[in-house]
Design a protein around this motif. Structure first.
Motif: not given
Length: 857
Positions: A189-204, A238-242, A270-275
């Protein structure tokens, strides 16, 4: 300009297909006949561009990306001719075929290109074209325009199937740096992640997601262990519960004492994006599906990269750490770190993890004072830095993170944004709201009881221009683990090669140790997704191909040569076509004595004549010497003097060759080439003084071979070129071979242009002489935009141009033949850009062929 890095093999396509040299209809091709477009991209198993790589284990062919057998439902071949188009009414003996005119040849070429390109059009358009082609009594010139052959979609380009396995050569089994991978049958399962405030650092971003998993992993995430790419994508087995959920986490910065400033709150959505499942991947590996399920492979690749991304310094597809071996000092404040490259690839054996040893440059974790001293090669640190040195340091340190050491109770980190224009002793800034001003030197003494020593050097600057933070260089240390991404000089490249060069057996052992060190069997993310990695190198069947026979001039004792282990020499041989040089000169920037230079030039000219060239024994002007700090003036002076003497002697022509002996100090080669080849139009041959002072026969032969090619000669050709149909795809019809690549500026050069280069063969059937063209294009653009161009001229109207057209005209003038087949090799295209580049550049090639005005030249 920065080179592309890495050892990437060229890709190619054949245009038109073999056998398309006649205009009469023919039967449908057999399943193993080469298809219309051959555009293979083996870059998947090569080392990554960003990390310096040197060789691969045994440098043997890696398992090729899987190419399934042709499927009856998917084909890119043109429709088979109908019986109506094949049959011809019986007639008497045909009269002799007249020589075709330019217009006839142009129409015939256009029709061939139309029929072949039909496969690249949308299915509906291709079907309409097939119907139109079968209509009797309709001229071909009226049928072709009915189909729009402009690029429509990357999905419309189906890669042809592999025509079959090779049979030539000796069968062998080799070990390749591939490790077979087994994957359990899971739903991914593929989920779309959105972080606010947005960071350009992958480590963060990773730290934010790690905190979320730590808090909500057992509850809201249903006990799943997700893999995260550090940007927008999250994957689970496997899918998440939401389907959509929002979380809030707080990160604490341990370097900040103020609690309000140390804590930062993040909101994660976190939103479902595809399977996706593994069914299509299994079908592809078994040959039942043509399209590679790239998304599924990407998911598994992210999973296998999750643990290394936490443990090591990540540079694109490579990982580096000081635990992998001894650091190597490469000079000027930099050091070499060892690491490994990793990529999951589909092969004919199944999924495979490609692993190779890599190395790249990092900043040494030293004080900024020490870095500046090494970077500028300073012996006296008490003298002020001039403007030139200050600019160099500013470019080198911009974006680098440093930590302060003037406070014993805390360490703070900053990112360098620039350097001050004035030295520390003159730098004054406001220290309070009342506008009280104080020098940096006085401030550090009063506030921290820290007496600064290098007061005549500028300060590092952090923060913004409106609210700058001034940091004395001696109070800052470079944070460990920061890659140096700018271009290395020649000395640094040599040092990194010396530090990482290994023999094949040693390299194989290093790769084995790397795999055991990574402990894939114990990786918790691999266990979560059911991935198992074999710890043994893959055994691959291969063939040692017989070397091609080379042809030399008939006047030599040996007219042919069979290379042995990739090597051969010029003993008893002469160049098949020796060049002629009537006007040459020699200019030395070295400390060699005049008699040494004279002896070297005599030996070199004698070798050139002995191997088949015709070179005048005396130079136009006497051998000249100059100092390394006067290079451009000396080159222009030699060019002017030789032109005057040639004119005074009443001879035609100009200086054809300038032999340049380089100075002992490196760094002048690029300048000499730029002035000679671009400003003055002189062919130059540069020689190192350590070789010119003690030349041996082999060195002189090698230099003579280079000079001959620059003079327009040919050293050798393939023996099979003189046999009918001796070279497949080339000998049967007049063929031109193109090669293209784009070189991008190094990281940090945000405004420099990318340079596109295209070369093409100028002789047939020998295909040994090439002509090259270069063109500047927008920054870091991979698609070559000047392959085909259309401009409006007030007098001529629409004018066609571009590099391909210019090279086709040159081929026609050189050979007197019109090319009936084009083979185009394209280097430097990543897998993600492959279809996109193919779509547009093949369209440019088609447009050049349609606008057949070059045939009249």
């Amino acid at each position: 300009m920065g080179g592309r890095g890495g050892g990437r093999a060229p890709t190619g396509f054949v245009w038109p297909p073999p056998g398309a040299g006649t205009s009469t209809p023919r039967a449908a091709p057999s399943p193993y006949q080469p298809a219309t477009a051959v555009y293979h991209n083996p870059t998947a198993t090569t080392p990554h561009v960003g990390a310096y790589q040197h060789g691969v284990v045994y440098r043997t062919p890696a398992p090729a990306p899987y190419a399934p057998a042709p499927s009856p439902a998917v084909t890119i071949r043109a429709p088979s001719p109908t019986p109506a188009t094949v049959r011809a009414p019986p007639q008497a003996a045909a009269p002799p075929t007249p020589t075709p005119s330019t217009a006839t040849v142009a129409k015939e070429l256009e029709q061939k290109l139309f029929v072949t390109e039909t496969a690249l059009a949308p299915p509906a358009a291709a079907a309409a074209a097939a119907v139109a082609a079968s209509q009797p009594g309709q001229p071909a010139s009226e049928k072709a325009p009915e189909v729009d052959l402009a690029p429509v979609s990357k999905k419309g380009l189906a890669h042809p199937a592999r025509p079959g396995a090779g049979t030539a050569g000796k069968k062998v089994m080799i070990r390749a740096n591939h490790f077979l991978v087994n994957v359990a049958d899971n739903n991914l399962f593929h989920y779309d992640v959105s972080i606010n405030p947005e960071s350009k650092s992958r480590q963060t971003n990773r730290e934010v997601l790690s905190e979320l998993i730590k808090i909500h992993g057992k509850t809201s995430l249903g006990g799943k262990l997700p893999a995260y790419d550090g940007r927008k994508s999250l994957y689970t087995a496997g899918s998440l519960p939401f389907e959509s959920e929002e979380f809030t986490v707080t990160l604490v910065d341990p370097e900040k004492k103020d609690k309000d400033r140390a804590e930062r709150e993040y909101k994660i959505t976190i939103r479902i994006a595809g399977r996706t499942d593994l069914y299509h991947l299994q079908q592809f590996l078994c040959g039942r599906q043509r399209d590679m399920p790239q998304e599924t492979i990407q998911v598994l690749d992210v999973v296998l990269r999750e643990s290394p991304s936490w443990n090591y310094v990540t540079v694109s597809r490579s990982f580096f750490s000081t635990t992998f071996g001894h650091r190597g000092d490469i000079g000027e404040g930099l050091e070499c770190w060892r690491g490994y490259y990793q990529s999951l690839r589909p092969t004919q054996m199944g999924l495979s993890l490609n692993i190779d040893i890599s190395a790249t440059s990092f900043f040494k974790p030293v004080t900024v004072i020490q870095f500046v001293q090494e970077f500028l090669n300073l012996r006296d640190v008490s003298r002020p830095l001039n403007d030139r040195d200050r600019v160099k340091i500013k470019k080198a340190l911009r974006g680098v993170r440093v930590e302060t050491n003037h406070q014993t109770d805390q360490i703070r980190r900053y990112k360098i944004t620039g350097l001050t224009n004035v030295p520390m002793s003159q730098l004054i800034f406001p220290v309070d709201e009342r506008g009280t001003r104080m020098s940096v030197v006085q401030y550090f003494f009063d506030r921290y009881d820290y007496k600064l020593q290098h007061t005549n050097w500028p300060c590092l600057q952090s923060g913004s221009d409106s609210r700058p933070v001034y940091l004395p260089m001696e109070a800052c240390k470079i944070v460990e683990g920061q890659r140096y991404s700018k271009k290395l000089n020649d000395k640094q490249v040599t040092n990194i090669l010396r530090a990482t060069c290994q023999r094949p057996q040693q390299r194989e052992q290093s790769i084995r140790e790397m795999v055991l060190h990574n402990k894939y069997a114990e990786d918790k993310f691999a266990q979560e997704f059911g991935i198992k990695v074999c710890s043994d190198l893959a055994l691959v069947p291969a063939r040692v191909l017989p070397p091609p026979m080379l042809r030399y001039h008939d006047s030599g004792r040996e007219k042919t040569c069979a290379p042995s282990v990739g090597q051969w020499n010029m003993i008893n041989k002469k160049m098949i076509n020796g060049g002629t040089i009537d006007h040459w000169a020699c200019l030395s920037f070295s400390r060699m004595r005049p008699e040494e230079i004279y002896r070297f030039t005599c030996d070199l000219i004698q070798m050139c004549n002995a191997t088949g060239m015709s070179v005048c024994p005396r130079p136009v002007v006497d051998i000249r010497t100059a100092t390394p700090n006067n290079i451009e003036h000396a080159l222009r002076d030699v060019h002017r003097r030789t032109a005057e003497l040639i004119a005074q002697q009443g001879k035609r022509g100009q200086l054809q060759l300038l032999v340049v002996i380089l100075p002992e100090v490196t760094g002048s080669y690029g300048k000499i080439k730029r002035v000679c080849e671009t400003d003055l139009g002189i062919v130059s041959q540069c020689c190192l003084p350590r070789h010119a002072s003690r030349p041996n026969k082999q060195y002189l032969e090698n230099v003579a071979l280079k000079i001959n090619v620059k003079a327009g000669g040919r050293n050798t050709v393939l023996e099979r070129a003189f046999v009918r149909n001796g070279i497949p795809f080339v000998s049967e019809v007049p063929t031109i071979i193109f090669g293209a690549d784009v070189t991008h500026p190094p990281p940090g050069e945000d405004s420099a242009s990318s340079i596109a280069a295209v070369v093409a063969s100028m002789d047939w059937p020998e295909i040994t002489k090439y002509r090259g063209l270069v063109s500047a294009q927008p920054h870091r653009q991979e698609i070559i935009e000047d392959l085909f161009s259309v401009t409006k001229d007030p007098k001529k109207g629409t004018v066609n141009g571009g590099m391909i057209r210019e090279l086709l005209i040159a081929f026609r003038r050189k050979t007197g033949r019109r090319p009936e087949r084009i083979i185009f090799y394209r280097d430097g295209v990543s897998e993600g850009q492959f279809s996109h580049v193919l779509l547009h550049e093949m369209d440019a090639l088609r447009k050049v062929s349609q606008h057949h005005d070059y045939l009249s030249f």
